[in-house]
Design a protein around this motif. Structure first.
Motif, PDB file in Angstrom:
ATOM      1  N   ARG A 178       0.830  -1.205   0.000  1.00 46.80           N
ATOM      2  CA  ARG A 178       0.000   0.000   0.000  1.00 46.80           C
ATOM      3  C   ARG A 178       0.863   1.253   0.000  1.00 46.80           C
ATOM      4  O   ARG A 178       1.886   1.302   0.684  1.00 46.80           O
ATOM      5  N   ARG A 179       0.407   2.253  -0.713  1.00 47.85           N
ATOM      6  CA  ARG A 179       1.098   3.537  -0.746  1.00 47.85           C
ATOM      7  C   ARG A 179       0.486   4.545   0.218  1.00 47.85           C
ATOM      8  O   ARG A 179       1.094   5.577   0.513  1.00 47.85           O
ATOM      9  N   ARG A 180      -0.744   4.275   0.666  1.00 48.45           N
ATOM     10  CA  ARG A 180      -1.435   5.168   1.598  1.00 48.45           C
ATOM     11  C   ARG A 180      -2.571   4.392   2.244  1.00 48.45           C
ATOM     12  O   ARG A 180      -2.789   3.212   1.951  1.00 48.45           O
ATOM     13  N   ALA A 181      -3.303   5.046   3.132  1.00 50.23           N
ATOM     14  CA  ALA A 181      -4.450   4.417   3.785  1.00 50.23           C
ATOM     15  C   ALA A 181      -5.523   4.067   2.757  1.00 50.23           C
ATOM     16  O   ALA A 181      -5.627   4.702   1.701  1.00 50.23           O
ATOM     17  N   ILE A 182      -6.329   3.036   3.066  1.00 48.83           N
ATOM     18  CA  ILE A 182      -7.362   2.577   2.143  1.00 48.83           C
ATOM     19  C   ILE A 182      -8.722   2.608   2.818  1.00 48.83           C
ATOM     20  O   ILE A 182      -8.830   2.726   4.044  1.00 48.83           O
ATOM     21  N   ASP A 183      -9.773   2.512   2.013  1.00 47.80           N
ATOM     22  CA  ASP A 183     -11.143   2.494   2.503  1.00 47.80           C
ATOM     23  C   ASP A 183     -11.317   1.335   3.485  1.00 47.80           C
ATOM     24  O   ASP A 183     -10.870   0.216   3.209  1.00 47.80           O
ATOM     25  N   PRO A 184     -11.965   1.549   4.633  1.00 47.62           N
ATOM     26  CA  PRO A 184     -12.156   0.471   5.607  1.00 47.62           C
ATOM     27  C   PRO A 184     -12.852  -0.754   5.029  1.00 47.62           C
ATOM     28  O   PRO A 184     -12.578  -1.882   5.462  1.00 47.62           O
ATOM     29  N   SER A 185     -13.740  -0.571   4.058  1.00 47.63           N
ATOM     30  CA  SER A 185     -14.435  -1.721   3.481  1.00 47.63           C
ATOM     31  C   SER A 185     -13.478  -2.615   2.701  1.00 47.63           C
ATOM     32  O   SER A 185     -13.670  -3.832   2.627  1.00 47.63           O
ATOM     33  N   VAL A 186     -12.447  -2.026   2.122  1.00 48.87           N
ATOM     34  CA  VAL A 186     -11.420  -2.821   1.445  1.00 48.87           C
ATOM     35  C   VAL A 186     -10.595  -3.583   2.475  1.00 48.87           C
ATOM     36  O   VAL A 186     -10.319  -4.784   2.324  1.00 48.87           O
ATOM     37  N   ALA A 187     -10.218  -2.908   3.537  1.00 51.11           N
ATOM     38  CA  ALA A 187      -9.362  -3.515   4.552  1.00 51.11           C
ATOM     39  C   ALA A 187     -10.011  -4.708   5.237  1.00 51.11           C
ATOM     40  O   ALA A 187      -9.317  -5.647   5.648  1.00 51.11           O
ATOM     41  N   LYS A 188     -11.354  -4.707   5.364  1.00 45.14           N
ATOM     42  CA  LYS A 188     -12.010  -5.801   6.078  1.00 45.14           C
ATOM     43  C   LYS A 188     -12.581  -6.874   5.156  1.00 45.14           C
ATOM     44  O   LYS A 188     -13.192  -7.831   5.634  1.00 45.14           O
ATOM     45  N   SER A 189     -12.359  -6.766   3.852  1.00 42.74           N
ATOM     46  CA  SER A 189     -12.867  -7.757   2.898  1.00 42.74           C
ATOM     47  C   SER A 189     -12.002  -9.013   2.906  1.00 42.74           C
ATOM     48  O   SER A 189     -10.819  -8.969   2.569  1.00 42.74           O
ATOM     49  N   VAL A 190     -12.601 -10.136   3.290  1.00 44.89           N
ATOM     50  CA  VAL A 190     -11.873 -11.405   3.264  1.00 44.89           C
ATOM     51  C   VAL A 190     -11.524 -11.777   1.824  1.00 44.89           C
ATOM     52  O   VAL A 190     -10.441 -12.293   1.537  1.00 44.89           O
ATOM     53  N   GLU A 191     -12.426 -11.511   0.897  1.00 51.68           N
ATOM     54  CA  GLU A 191     -12.158 -11.819  -0.508  1.00 51.68           C
ATOM     55  C   GLU A 191     -10.957 -11.031  -1.020  1.00 51.68           C
ATOM     56  O   GLU A 191     -10.112 -11.572  -1.742  1.00 51.68           O
ATOM     57  N   LEU A 192     -10.877  -9.756  -0.652  1.00 57.56           N
ATOM     58  CA  LEU A 192      -9.757  -8.946  -1.111  1.00 57.56           C
ATOM     59  C   LEU A 192      -8.472  -9.296  -0.386  1.00 57.56           C
ATOM     60  O   LEU A 192      -7.372  -9.086  -0.905  1.00 57.56           O
ATOM     61  N   TRP A 193      -8.580  -9.830   0.836  1.00 56.92           N
ATOM     62  CA  TRP A 193      -7.371 -10.334   1.512  1.00 56.92           C
ATOM     63  C   TRP A 193      -6.834 -11.537   0.741  1.00 56.92           C
ATOM     64  O   TRP A 193      -5.648 -11.586   0.392  1.00 56.92           O
ATOM     65  N   ALA A 194      -7.711 -12.479   0.427  1.00 50.58           N
ATOM     66  CA  ALA A 194      -7.289 -13.645  -0.354  1.00 50.58           C
ATOM     67  C   ALA A 194      -6.863 -13.242  -1.760  1.00 50.58           C
ATOM     68  O   ALA A 194      -6.096 -13.962  -2.409  1.00 50.58           O
ATOM     69  N   GLY A 195      -7.337 -12.081  -2.228  1.00 56.40           N
ATOM     70  CA  GLY A 195      -6.977 -11.585  -3.551  1.00 56.40           C
ATOM     71  C   GLY A 195      -5.757 -10.692  -3.563  1.00 56.40           C
ATOM     72  O   GLY A 195      -5.542  -9.953  -4.524  1.00 56.40           O
ATOM     73  N   CYS A 196      -4.966 -10.694  -2.505  1.00 53.84           N
ATOM     74  CA  CYS A 196      -3.657 -10.029  -2.456  1.00 53.84           C
ATOM     75  C   CYS A 196      -3.707  -8.533  -2.203  1.00 53.84           C
ATOM     76  O   CYS A 196      -2.695  -7.839  -2.366  1.00 53.84           O
ATOM     77  N   VAL A 197      -4.863  -7.990  -1.812  1.00 51.52           N
ATOM     78  CA  VAL A 197      -4.999  -6.539  -1.708  1.00 51.52           C
ATOM     79  C   VAL A 197      -5.190  -6.078  -0.264  1.00 51.52           C
ATOM     80  O   VAL A 197      -4.428  -5.253   0.239  1.00 51.52           O
ATOM     81  N   ALA A 198      -6.218  -6.606   0.414  1.00 44.08           N
ATOM     82  CA  ALA A 198      -6.597  -6.065   1.727  1.00 44.08           C
ATOM     83  C   ALA A 198      -5.500  -6.233   2.776  1.00 44.08           C
ATOM     84  O   ALA A 198      -5.378  -5.415   3.688  1.00 44.08           O
ATOM     85  N   GLY A 199      -4.690  -7.282   2.654  1.00 47.43           N
ATOM     86  CA  GLY A 199      -3.647  -7.523   3.645  1.00 47.43           C
ATOM     87  C   GLY A 199      -2.315  -6.864   3.332  1.00 47.43           C
ATOM     88  O   GLY A 199      -1.336  -7.081   4.050  1.00 47.43           O
ATOM     89  N   ALA A 200      -2.262  -6.066   2.284  1.00 47.15           N
ATOM     90  CA  ALA A 200      -1.001  -5.431   1.896  1.00 47.15           C
ATOM     91  C   ALA A 200      -0.539  -4.433   2.959  1.00 47.15           C
ATOM     92  O   ALA A 200      -1.320  -3.624   3.459  1.00 47.15           O
TER      93      ALA A 200
END
Length: 266
Positions: A178-200
């Protein structure tokens, strides 16, 4: 479903798709902007199709790590084995390439790809990247390709990486950052965590965690910054986002990048 189980299920499915000649990556589609166009023309020649189809990465750490003949390399989250097989070529018969993965389907696919490639200086291990099943100081180079972002306890992963590296060993990882803070809905998405984004990790946090683990000469080099249509591509099909998609996409524009993360063990 917890994050680790979601990751295991997603990448197990990716392995099964690759074995049946389907295309799968971080978002299980071959056009994913994170996972496309990572290897030079001709670089994967001679590798089994299953290794190429199951490529889940966001970079080319085997090339960026500048591996040398005779070195021992470990790939964290080795998936279908593409980076392990490429590393084995670079370190030659006097060296060795280990791959570590927690997903049975991926390990089965990787070992099948190893047999098809006829490579003998490779070993695939089952285990978690938070608890690497290798002795202290046993590895010259540690690589990983879009996997550390998937871990829940990244501090523990980096401590384990430091432990298994020999003095003077190199940490050479491609990862989504991540280059900066992200939307909370992105951060808590399990799908986006598994998709390499939310856990960055945010880039300064990544560097700080590496330093805390004992690494020196820490550097993060952007290799691809995602914006506009690319950001929309990895957010559009997510079912567990709360809020207006257009607003979330706009807020995430340019917030994520693939980066080459390097460090050394003193």
């Amino acid at each position: 479903m917890d994050i680790k189980e979601a990751v295991r299920e997603k990448y197990g499915q990716a392995a099964r798709q690759a074995r049946s000649a389907g295309a799968s990556c971080c978002s299980t589609v071959s056009s994913d902007p994170i996972t496309s166009d990572l290897y030079e023309i001709g670089e994967t020649d001679g590798l089994p199709e299953g290794a190429i189809l199951a490529s889940l990465g966001c970079g080319n750490p085997a090339a960026l790590a500048e591996l040398k003949e005779g070195e021992v390399v470990l790939d964290l989250g080795s998936g279908g084995g593409i980076d392990v097989l490429l590393s084995a070529r670079r370190v030659g018969p006097a060296g060795k390439a280990y791959g570590l993965d927690m997903t049975d389907d991926m390990l089965e696919l990787a070992r099948e790809n190893q047999r098809k490639a006829g490579v003998t200086n490779v070993e695939f291990l089952k285990g978690d990247i938070e608890n690497i099943p290798l002795p202290d100081g046993s590895v010259d180079v540690l690589i990983s390709n879009c996997v550390i972002n998937l871990a829940v306890d990244k501090r523990l992963v980096l401590a384990e990486a430091f432990r298994v590296l020999r003095p003077g060993g190199r940490f050479a990882v491609s990862d989504v950052v991540r280059r900066r803070a992200i939307d909370p809905s992105v951060a808590k998405s399990v799908e986006l965590w598994a998709g390499c984004v939310a856990g960055a990790l945010e880039e300064k946090e990544y560097a700080a965690l590496l330093s805390d683990a004992g690494f020196v000469n820490v550097a993060l080099e952007p290799t691809r910054i995602y914006g506009g249509d690319e950001t929309r591509a990895f957010l559009t099909e997510v079912s567990d986002l709360d809020g207006d998609l257009d607003a979330i996409v706009a807020a995430a524009d340019g917030a994520f990048m693939s980066a080459f993360v390097r460090a050394e063990k003193p």
